[in-house]
Design a protein around this motif. Structure first.
Motif, PDB file in Angstrom:
ATOM      1  N   ARG A  40      40.790 -21.173   6.311  1.00  0.00           N
ATOM      2  CA  ARG A  40      41.125 -22.290   5.820  1.00  0.00           C
ATOM      3  C   ARG A  40      40.742 -22.415   4.301  1.00  0.00           C
ATOM      4  O   ARG A  40      41.469 -22.765   3.347  1.00  0.00           O
ATOM      5  CB  ARG A  40      41.038 -23.421   6.723  1.00  0.00           C
ATOM      6  N   TYR A  41      39.482 -21.699   3.976  1.00  0.00           N
ATOM      7  CA  TYR A  41      39.099 -21.633   2.699  1.00  0.00           C
ATOM      8  C   TYR A  41      40.122 -20.605   1.981  1.00  0.00           C
ATOM      9  O   TYR A  41      40.522 -21.174   0.848  1.00  0.00           O
ATOM     10  CB  TYR A  41      37.843 -20.866   2.581  1.00  0.00           C
ATOM     11  N   ALA A  42      40.516 -19.552   2.370  1.00  0.00           N
ATOM     12  CA  ALA A  42      41.494 -18.575   1.686  1.00  0.00           C
ATOM     13  C   ALA A  42      42.845 -19.215   1.530  1.00  0.00           C
ATOM     14  O   ALA A  42      43.573 -19.070   0.712  1.00  0.00           O
ATOM     15  CB  ALA A  42      41.445 -17.535   2.616  1.00  0.00           C
ATOM     16  N   THR A  43      43.253 -20.042   2.679  1.00  0.00           N
ATOM     17  CA  THR A  43      44.502 -20.592   2.655  1.00  0.00           C
ATOM     18  C   THR A  43      44.774 -21.465   1.458  1.00  0.00           C
ATOM     19  O   THR A  43      45.766 -21.418   0.793  1.00  0.00           O
ATOM     20  CB  THR A  43      44.703 -21.379   3.782  1.00  0.00           C
ATOM     21  N   HIS A  44      43.913 -22.412   1.245  1.00  0.00           N
ATOM     22  CA  HIS A  44      43.993 -23.323   0.216  1.00  0.00           C
ATOM     23  C   HIS A  44      43.557 -22.659  -1.212  1.00  0.00           C
ATOM     24  O   HIS A  44      44.363 -23.000  -2.324  1.00  0.00           O
ATOM     25  CB  HIS A  44      42.850 -24.393   0.318  1.00  0.00           C
ATOM     26  N   ILE A  45      42.940 -21.796  -1.395  1.00  0.00           N
ATOM     27  CA  ILE A  45      42.612 -21.082  -2.446  1.00  0.00           C
ATOM     28  C   ILE A  45      44.154 -20.070  -2.739  1.00  0.00           C
ATOM     29  O   ILE A  45      44.446 -20.358  -4.177  1.00  0.00           O
ATOM     30  CB  ILE A  45      41.443 -19.833  -2.577  1.00  0.00           C
ATOM     31  N   ALA A  46      44.754 -19.699  -1.733  1.00  0.00           N
ATOM     32  CA  ALA A  46      45.872 -19.087  -2.126  1.00  0.00           C
ATOM     33  C   ALA A  46      46.996 -19.983  -2.240  1.00  0.00           C
ATOM     34  O   ALA A  46      47.932 -19.727  -3.226  1.00  0.00           O
ATOM     35  CB  ALA A  46      46.459 -18.298  -0.896  1.00  0.00           C
ATOM     36  N   ARG A  47      47.064 -21.294  -1.986  1.00  0.00           N
ATOM     37  CA  ARG A  47      47.861 -22.243  -2.502  1.00  0.00           C
ATOM     38  C   ARG A  47      47.728 -22.414  -3.839  1.00  0.00           C
ATOM     39  O   ARG A  47      48.866 -22.627  -4.387  1.00  0.00           O
ATOM     40  CB  ARG A  47      47.651 -23.741  -1.753  1.00  0.00           C
ATOM     41  N   SER A  48      46.704 -22.212  -4.417  1.00  0.00           N
ATOM     42  CA  SER A  48      46.512 -22.647  -5.874  1.00  0.00           C
ATOM     43  C   SER A  48      46.973 -21.251  -6.661  1.00  0.00           C
ATOM     44  O   SER A  48      47.049 -21.182  -7.631  1.00  0.00           O
ATOM     45  CB  SER A  48      45.023 -22.880  -6.145  1.00  0.00           C
ATOM     46  N   HIS A  49      47.111 -20.071  -5.983  1.00  0.00           N
ATOM     47  CA  HIS A  49      47.649 -18.894  -6.482  1.00  0.00           C
ATOM     48  C   HIS A  49      46.367 -18.012  -7.297  1.00  0.00           C
ATOM     49  O   HIS A  49      46.776 -17.007  -7.919  1.00  0.00           O
ATOM     50  CB  HIS A  49      48.883 -19.157  -7.611  1.00  0.00           C
ATOM     51  N   ILE A  50      45.336 -18.728  -6.904  1.00  0.00           N
ATOM     52  CA  ILE A  50      44.231 -17.830  -7.709  1.00  0.00           C
ATOM     53  C   ILE A  50      44.014 -16.408  -6.936  1.00  0.00           C
ATOM     54  O   ILE A  50      43.596 -15.425  -7.345  1.00  0.00           O
ATOM     55  CB  ILE A  50      42.949 -18.674  -7.598  1.00  0.00           C
ATOM     56  N   ILE A  51      44.517 -16.413  -5.431  1.00  0.00           N
ATOM     57  CA  ILE A  51      44.666 -15.172  -4.927  1.00  0.00           C
ATOM     58  C   ILE A  51      46.015 -15.182  -4.412  1.00  0.00           C
ATOM     59  O   ILE A  51      46.758 -16.295  -4.566  1.00  0.00           O
ATOM     60  CB  ILE A  51      43.673 -14.927  -3.554  1.00  0.00           C
ATOM     61  N   PRO A  52      46.731 -14.050  -4.174  1.00  0.00           N
ATOM     62  CA  PRO A  52      48.289 -14.048  -3.771  1.00  0.00           C
ATOM     63  C   PRO A  52      48.582 -15.196  -2.928  1.00  0.00           C
ATOM     64  O   PRO A  52      48.110 -15.335  -1.666  1.00  0.00           O
ATOM     65  CB  PRO A  52      48.416 -12.609  -3.434  1.00  0.00           C
TER      66      PRO A  52
END
Length: 616
Positions: free
Chosen positions: A381-393
């Protein structure tokens, strides 16, 4: 026919997303932003890096409404709201009872603290509880996946959030790898083999990375697969396993005290007070799992009630268990005889209860399995929300339409963790993990003070500048105290100068900066003192770590910032300037803040209506 999972509360299937399918691997799915449309566009983006960086520093703050609305929609399908305070409490037990007790107690008692490792757990527990308060308030106010990344993005902006995000990913990967390697050590002890017996020796690899561990990698993959299949199902498995584990721990405590010798507590502080705090900084890793519980806020039925109960309740019990178990171990064996890798199994064998090592090993394996399971839930869920910001794909933000879980994000963290676990030893991992965790908790406490004392359209410029000055004084004096402790702990002159600065700056916030925003439902008590104390204690524990940990942390952070400048900055800039102006409009004036407040209130009301009797 519509899948049963899709009809459960809080999970709405997205027809447009269903038409596209979940398994996508095109370039547009990984890099849809205009800056990456072509090499020419990317070169133009790199040329504009200074201006874009300044834009993100000045206008990079998000809002509560954006995090609860637009960001969540980028996952295309919703995570289902299925967890209660009961689930969160047991998830708290599951993500802690294993790592702290069975992984680091023996290591730190033998090398740094001796019997005073009990005090190390007390110090780390008090500091962790201060951070728990900060997390609980944010999770109640902004109940989304992503935890501290989302909270820092709202209060401190994109750049600070990225630094946290990168360290969160680092913490997730290293923490999972450390526990998985300890899992292999206890499996070996179950078969009366040395801790490294089940690992493959690779003499051509550098020391510290030369014991390959395929079993650890396999365990990570197995628990992550379970987490992908169902959140509620994983919670039920964790509840049953943790309940059994608590019974095993109670049995171990009673049996341990029956063979305890008070004489083993002498000398109590063989390495001096610095050793106690150095051990506290390392065992802090054992308390870090509570951020995984905050990450489950998006799937919690009634966040305003369930999250404070789950977080604070579980942390209180866990601290008591940690201290009791550390005392048992210290009284069973002299600290010089404690085994670094499988401390409790070896300790029971030394007092003639050789059969108990199997009970301990099974308990440890069960405990560390639930740590890995809950970690897989929270880390994804960390990675999911980080990806929502487009910082990661952004492809890693997608939620699976059938399971309601972030399968892509879970796969990403699992692959990285399994790779690290395959190579790296526990002692290499622990100190780097602790400094990353402590750094994030410092940022969280700062963000909470900003949230309470600064709001756009409410705080005047004069009060804003005053707040910044006081925050710099709090952070600077806390870092100075930590530096004094790390350089020359016996010299009192530095403390005599810096402690009053810290106290005066905190008092200045309380008396000279008006409160700009009160918590809507549940809030940290004694603000600004508790958050300020959290900043000081976390810095102090960071100062107790060795120089090598800071070197590793600095190198990793530099690599992360390189990624941000080359990729993350341009992706987030494009999203913020996609033509709709949504993010910028939310920040432009007091009307944007009012819009955010209304949206948050509506979202929170919907959550409470859907979960009003979820804890019964």
């Amino acid at each position: 026919m519509e899948p049963v999972e899709a009809r459960e509360e809080g999970h709405a299937p997205n027809p447009a997303a269903a038409a596209r399918g979940y398994w996508r691997w095109s370039k547009e799915d990984f890099f849809p932003e205009p800056s990456f449309a072509s090499w020419g566009a990317y070169r133009g983006a790199l040329a504009a890096t200074p201006a874009r960086l300044m834009d993100r520093l000045i206008a990079g703050r998000s809002t509560d409404a954006a995090e609860l609305g637009d960001m969540r929609r980028r996952s295309e399908n919703e995570m289902r709201r299925c967890l209660t305070w009961w689930d969160l409490t047991w998830l708290g037990f599951g993500c802690h009872l294993g790592a702290g007790i069975f992984v680091l107690t023996g290591l730190e008692s033998r090398d740094h603290a001796g019997p005073a490792v009990v005090l190390s757990y007390v110090v780390a527990g008090v500091s962790a509880m201060l951070s728990v308060f900060c997390y609980a308030e944010f999770a109640v106010e902004i109940p989304v996946a992503g935890g501290s990344f989302a909270y820092l993005r709202v209060e401190l902006g994109d750049v600070a959030a990225f630094v946290a995000a990168a360290n969160l990913i680092l913490e997730s990967v290293i923490g999972t790898a450390a526990v998985a390697r300890a899992w292999t050590s206890y499996l070996a002890s179950l078969f009366s083999r040395p801790a490294s017996a089940l690992r493959v020796r690779a003499p051509w690899v550098a020391e510290g990375y030369d014991e390959l561990d395929p079993i650890a990698s396999a365990v990570i993959v197995a628990t992550a697969t379970m987490a992908m299949l169902s959140t509620k199902g994983s919670s039920r498995v964790n509840w049953v396993a943790s309940a059994v584990h608590l019974l095993v721990l109670a049995f171990i405590i009673v049996a341990g005290f029956l063979h305890a010798k008070p004489s083993n507590l002498t000398p109590f502080v063989p390495y001096g007070v610095p050793g106690v705090f150095r051990a506290a900084a390392v065992v802090y890793f054992a308390y870090g799992g509570f951020d995984s519980i905050a990450n489950m806020a998006e799937e919690t039925k009634n966040p305003s009630r369930d999250i404070p109960v789950g977080l604070i309740g579980s942390m209180s019990v866990i601290t008591a268990i940690y201290c009791t178990m550390a005392l048992v171990l210290s009284m069973m064996q002299p600290y010089t005889a404690i085994d670094r890798s499988a401390a409790f199994s070896v300790a029971f064998g030394a007092v003639g209860m050789r059969w108990m090592k199997y009970v301990v090993a099974v308990g440890a394996l069960k405990g560390m399995t639930t740590v890995l399971l809950v970690g897989a839930l929270g880390n994804a869920r960390y990675a999911t929300h980080i990806a929502r910001s487009h910082i990661i794909p952004p492809v890693f933000a997608l939620v699976h339409p059938r399971t309601g879980t972030p399968v892509h994000a879970t796969t990403l963290i699992t692959a990285a963790s399994a790779s690290v676990a395959f190579f790296s030893s526990l002692d290499v991992l622990a100190s780097l993990l602790s400094i990353s965790t402590l750094f994030i908790f410092v940022m969280m406490a700062v963000a909470l003070l900003v949230r309470r004392y600064h709001a756009r359209g409410v705080t005047s410029r004069a009060h804003g500048r005053r707040l910044v000055a006081f925050l710099l004084a709090i952070v600077g004096s806390s870092a100075g105290i930590a530096a004094c402790w790390g350089a020359a702990p016996e010299r009192w002159v530095g403390y005599a100068a810096l402690v009053p600065v810290w106290a005066a700056a905190t008092l200045g916030v309380q008396l000279l900066v008006p409160v700009a925003r009160a918590p809507r439902r549940w809030g940290v008590p004694l603000v600004p003192w508790l958050p300020s104390l959290s900043i000081a204690t976390n810095f102090f524990l960071m100062g107790s770590l060795g120089a090598q940990a800071f070197v590793r942390f600095g190198v990793c952070t530099a690599v992360m910032m390189l990624y941000y400048v080359l990729v993350g900055l341009h992706a987030t800039y494009d999203v913020a300037h996609d033509g709709s102006g949504e993010e910028r409009a939310d920040h432009g004036d007091a009307a944007g803040d009012e819009k955010a407040a209304v949206a948050v209130a509506v979202a929170a009301t919907d959550v409470e209506k859907s979960g009003g009797d979820g804890g019964q």
